[in-house]
Design a protein around this motif. Structure first.
Motif, PDB file in Angstrom:
ATOM      1  N   VAL A 150      32.968  41.585  40.085  1.00 18.28           N
ATOM      2  CA  VAL A 150      34.178  41.954  39.098  1.00 18.28           C
ATOM      3  C   VAL A 150      34.190  40.888  37.820  1.00 18.28           C
ATOM      4  CG1 VAL A 150      36.694  42.353  38.844  1.00 18.28           C
ATOM      5  CG2 VAL A 150      35.223  43.237  40.932  1.00 18.28           C
ATOM      6  N   LEU A 151      34.407  39.612  38.269  1.00 19.95           N
ATOM      7  CA  LEU A 151      34.332  38.558  37.103  1.00 19.95           C
ATOM      8  C   LEU A 151      33.028  38.860  36.197  1.00 19.95           C
ATOM      9  CD1 LEU A 151      34.723  34.829  37.736  1.00 19.95           C
ATOM     10  CD2 LEU A 151      33.229  35.842  35.932  1.00 19.95           C
ATOM     11  N   ARG A 152      32.012  39.050  36.651  1.00 13.11           N
ATOM     12  CA  ARG A 152      30.669  39.126  35.688  1.00 13.11           C
ATOM     13  C   ARG A 152      31.116  40.371  34.418  1.00 13.11           C
ATOM     14  NH1 ARG A 152      27.901  37.176  40.099  1.00 13.11           N
ATOM     15  NH2 ARG A 152      26.949  35.062  39.694  1.00 13.11           N
ATOM     16  N   LEU A 153      31.610  41.316  35.266  1.00 13.31           N
ATOM     17  CA  LEU A 153      31.767  42.562  34.349  1.00 13.31           C
ATOM     18  C   LEU A 153      33.037  42.456  33.384  1.00 13.31           C
ATOM     19  CD1 LEU A 153      30.904  45.372  36.990  1.00 13.31           C
ATOM     20  CD2 LEU A 153      29.658  44.838  34.907  1.00 13.31           C
ATOM     21  N   VAL A 154      34.192  41.953  33.910  1.00 12.38           N
ATOM     22  CA  VAL A 154      35.249  41.584  32.960  1.00 12.38           C
ATOM     23  C   VAL A 154      34.884  40.726  31.897  1.00 12.38           C
ATOM     24  CG1 VAL A 154      37.743  40.436  33.244  1.00 12.38           C
ATOM     25  CG2 VAL A 154      36.906  41.915  34.967  1.00 12.38           C
ATOM     26  N   VAL A 155      34.177  39.877  31.971  1.00  2.00           N
ATOM     27  CA  VAL A 155      33.947  38.987  30.888  1.00  2.00           C
ATOM     28  C   VAL A 155      32.963  39.586  29.948  1.00  2.00           C
ATOM     29  CG1 VAL A 155      34.064  36.752  31.887  1.00  2.00           C
ATOM     30  CG2 VAL A 155      32.122  37.463  31.935  1.00  2.00           C
ATOM     31  N   THR A 156      32.271  40.684  30.153  1.00  2.62           N
ATOM     32  CA  THR A 156      31.774  41.631  29.242  1.00  2.62           C
ATOM     33  C   THR A 156      32.575  42.599  28.654  1.00  2.62           C
ATOM     34  OG1 THR A 156      31.045  43.197  30.754  1.00  2.62           O
ATOM     35  CG2 THR A 156      29.834  41.314  30.898  1.00  2.62           C
ATOM     36  N   GLY A 157      33.853  42.463  29.077  1.00  3.08           N
ATOM     37  CA  GLY A 157      34.815  43.451  28.019  1.00  3.08           C
ATOM     38  C   GLY A 157      34.726  44.643  28.971  1.00  3.08           C
TER      39      GLY A 157
ATOM     40  N   LYS B  59      37.854  50.980  34.705  1.00  5.62           N
ATOM     41  CA  LYS B  59      37.261  52.474  35.134  1.00  5.62           C
ATOM     42  C   LYS B  59      35.755  52.073  34.999  1.00  5.62           C
ATOM     43  CE  LYS B  59      37.620  57.329  33.823  1.00  5.62           C
ATOM     44  NZ  LYS B  59      38.306  58.273  32.898  1.00  5.62           N
ATOM     45  N   GLN B  60      35.212  51.480  34.038  1.00  5.65           N
ATOM     46  CA  GLN B  60      34.013  51.125  33.982  1.00  5.65           C
ATOM     47  C   GLN B  60      33.439  50.301  35.087  1.00  5.65           C
ATOM     48  OE1 GLN B  60      34.587  49.279  30.070  1.00  5.65           O
ATOM     49  NE2 GLN B  60      33.162  50.969  29.270  1.00  5.65           N
ATOM     50  N   ILE B  61      34.094  49.229  35.510  1.00  4.22           N
ATOM     51  CA  ILE B  61      33.699  48.441  36.595  1.00  4.22           C
ATOM     52  C   ILE B  61      33.805  49.474  37.896  1.00  4.22           C
ATOM     53  CG2 ILE B  61      34.475  46.511  37.974  1.00  4.22           C
ATOM     54  CD1 ILE B  61      35.967  45.316  35.485  1.00  4.22           C
TER      55      ILE B  61
ATOM     56  N   ILE C  89      41.335  51.501  42.097  1.00  2.00           N
ATOM     57  CA  ILE C  89      42.552  50.699  42.678  1.00  2.00           C
ATOM     58  C   ILE C  89      41.855  49.467  43.436  1.00  2.00           C
ATOM     59  CG2 ILE C  89      44.031  50.755  44.551  1.00  2.00           C
ATOM     60  CD1 ILE C  89      44.713  53.732  43.978  1.00  2.00           C
ATOM     61  N   THR C  90      40.560  49.657  43.928  1.00  2.00           N
ATOM     62  CA  THR C  90      39.942  48.584  44.560  1.00  2.00           C
ATOM     63  C   THR C  90      39.678  47.627  43.519  1.00  2.00           C
ATOM     64  OG1 THR C  90      39.181  49.999  46.055  1.00  2.00           O
ATOM     65  CG2 THR C  90      38.277  47.697  46.061  1.00  2.00           C
ATOM     66  N   VAL C  91      39.184  47.844  42.434  1.00  2.00           N
ATOM     67  CA  VAL C  91      38.874  46.950  41.302  1.00  2.00           C
ATOM     68  C   VAL C  91      40.101  46.111  40.800  1.00  2.00           C
ATOM     69  CG1 VAL C  91      38.333  46.928  38.725  1.00  2.00           C
ATOM     70  CG2 VAL C  91      36.961  48.405  40.364  1.00  2.00           C
ATOM     71  N   LYS C  92      41.150  46.779  40.723  1.00  2.00           N
ATOM     72  CA  LYS C  92      42.567  46.245  40.078  1.00  2.00           C
ATOM     73  C   LYS C  92      42.694  45.291  41.384  1.00  2.00           C
ATOM     74  CE  LYS C  92      44.619  49.751  37.597  1.00  2.00           C
ATOM     75  NZ  LYS C  92      45.672  51.109  37.626  1.00  2.00           N
ATOM     76  N   LEU C  93      42.538  45.355  42.521  1.00  2.00           N
ATOM     77  CA  LEU C  93      43.043  44.368  43.633  1.00  2.00           C
ATOM     78  C   LEU C  93      41.984  43.148  43.454  1.00  2.00           C
ATOM     79  CD1 LEU C  93      44.291  43.639  46.126  1.00  2.00           C
ATOM     80  CD2 LEU C  93      42.807  44.846  47.636  1.00  2.00           C
TER      81      LEU C  93
ATOM     82  N   ARG D  11      40.283  42.299  41.082  1.00  2.00           N
ATOM     83  CA  ARG D  11      40.375  41.533  39.679  1.00  2.00           C
ATOM     84  C   ARG D  11      41.698  40.695  39.915  1.00  2.00           C
ATOM     85  NH1 ARG D  11      39.701  44.478  33.859  1.00  2.00           N
ATOM     86  NH2 ARG D  11      40.692  42.576  32.618  1.00  2.00           N
ATOM     87  N   SER D  12      42.701  41.113  40.472  1.00  2.00           N
ATOM     88  CA  SER D  12      44.021  40.407  40.584  1.00  2.00           C
ATOM     89  C   SER D  12      43.642  39.253  41.269  1.00  2.00           C
ATOM     90  CB  SER D  12      45.189  41.395  40.999  1.00  2.00           C
ATOM     91  OG  SER D  12      46.137  40.433  41.225  1.00  2.00           O
ATOM     92  N   ASN D  13      43.025  39.538  42.272  1.00  2.00           N
ATOM     93  CA  ASN D  13      42.659  38.106  43.409  1.00  2.00           C
ATOM     94  C   ASN D  13      41.700  37.213  42.539  1.00  2.00           C
ATOM     95  OD1 ASN D  13      44.242  39.196  45.310  1.00  2.00           O
ATOM     96  ND2 ASN D  13      42.573  40.217  46.595  1.00  2.00           N
ATOM     97  N   MET D  14      40.778  37.624  41.817  1.00  2.00           N
ATOM     98  CA  MET D  14      39.668  36.944  41.348  1.00  2.00           C
ATOM     99  C   MET D  14      40.379  36.100  39.909  1.00  2.00           C
ATOM    100  SD  MET D  14      38.226  36.866  38.045  1.00  2.00           S
ATOM    101  CE  MET D  14      38.087  38.636  37.420  1.00  2.00           C
ATOM    102  N   MET D  15      41.489  36.580  39.284  1.00  2.00           N
ATOM    103  CA  MET D  15      42.181  36.063  38.274  1.00  2.00           C
ATOM    104  C   MET D  15      43.095  35.046  38.734  1.00  2.00           C
ATOM    105  SD  MET D  15      41.334  37.203  35.277  1.00  2.00           S
ATOM    106  CE  MET D  15      42.723  37.311  34.096  1.00  2.00           C
ATOM    107  N   LYS D  16      43.635  35.096  39.868  1.00  2.00           N
ATOM    108  CA  LYS D  16      44.509  34.121  40.487  1.00  2.00           C
ATOM    109  C   LYS D  16      43.909  33.065  40.995  1.00  2.00           C
ATOM    110  CE  LYS D  16      48.182  37.260  42.153  1.00  2.00           C
ATOM    111  NZ  LYS D  16      48.698  37.948  43.310  1.00  2.00           N
TER     112      LYS D  16
END
Length: 212
Positions: free
Chosen positions: A157-164, A168-170, A179-183, A185-190
């Motif tokens: 998820v991190l690798r995809l987030v930093v590409t912008g 939905k795309q992730i 919903i799973t992506v959001k979960l 992503r939230s854990n990764m950001m923390k």
């Protein structure tokens, strides 16, 4: 050449290498007068055999010395992964030497006699360069430690987030729900202590290239 951690690691030190004791003494006195500690050697071989404190600083090298020249020492240190910035100070320099030294990463190439302030400015710039390098290295280590706490999916998820990529795309890329992506992503950001995507991107950029 070994390195030992010093209890006064924040205090800068200039490592002087010149076979002329008179020059070394004069430079020591000048640097000490502005609060910069010094360690002196009369040859490049002495530097390679010494155990030096792990402190921010720079090397001030003469070019022509018995045994290893200053340029030879520069290359030997680089081959050992020693990245301490170098200022060359010599009475026998020429354009070819200065170009060679600067291409190999020297901060400055000064010829004797040199004005005190010109020399101090060069040393100050070299020390500032070393401080910045050390800060960048410390940040990279901290972010790597955080990255290693991520799960495999969180790293994806991190690798995809930093590409912008948007959530939905992730989700489409990884074959999971939004919903799973959001979960993840939230854990990764923390875990990465990231306050924003731009902060996360900076942390990502500081990681070793082989991870990116």
């Amino acid at each position: 050449m070994g390195v030992v951690t010093s209890g006064i690691a924040a205090s800068p030190v200039a490592i002087l290498v010149d076979d002329d004791a008179t020059v070394r003494d004069a430079l020591e006195e000048l640097l000490n007068s502005v609060g910069i500690d010094t360690i002196s050697f009369s040859s490049g071989q002495e530097v390679l055999e010494a155990t030096l404190p792990d402190r921010p600083g720079c090397l001030v090298l003469d070019v022509r010395m018995p045994g290893l020249s200053g340029l030879d020492l520069q290359h030997r240190l680089a081959s050992k992964g020693i990245l301490t910035p170098i200022v060359f100070l010599t009475g026998h320099g020429d354009i070819a030497m200065s170009v060679q030294a600067m291409k190999a990463g020297a901060v400055d190439f000064l010829t004797k006699p040199v004005r005190d302030q010109t020399f101090l400015d060069a040393v100050s710039t070299a020390i500032a360069t070393d401080l910045a390098r050390r800060a960048e290295s410390d940040l990279s280590r901290k972010n790597l430690a955080l990255y290693e706490t991520l799960t495999r999916r969180e790293r994806e998820v991190l690798r995809l987030v930093v590409t912008g990529a948007m959530n939905k795309q992730i989700a489409s890329e990884l074959g999971i729900s939004e919903i799973t992506v959001k979960l993840h992503r939230s854990n990764m950001m923390k875990k990465m202590n990231a306050r924003s995507v731009s902060h996360l991107f900076n942390a990502w950029q500081s990681l070793p290239a082989d991870l990116r």
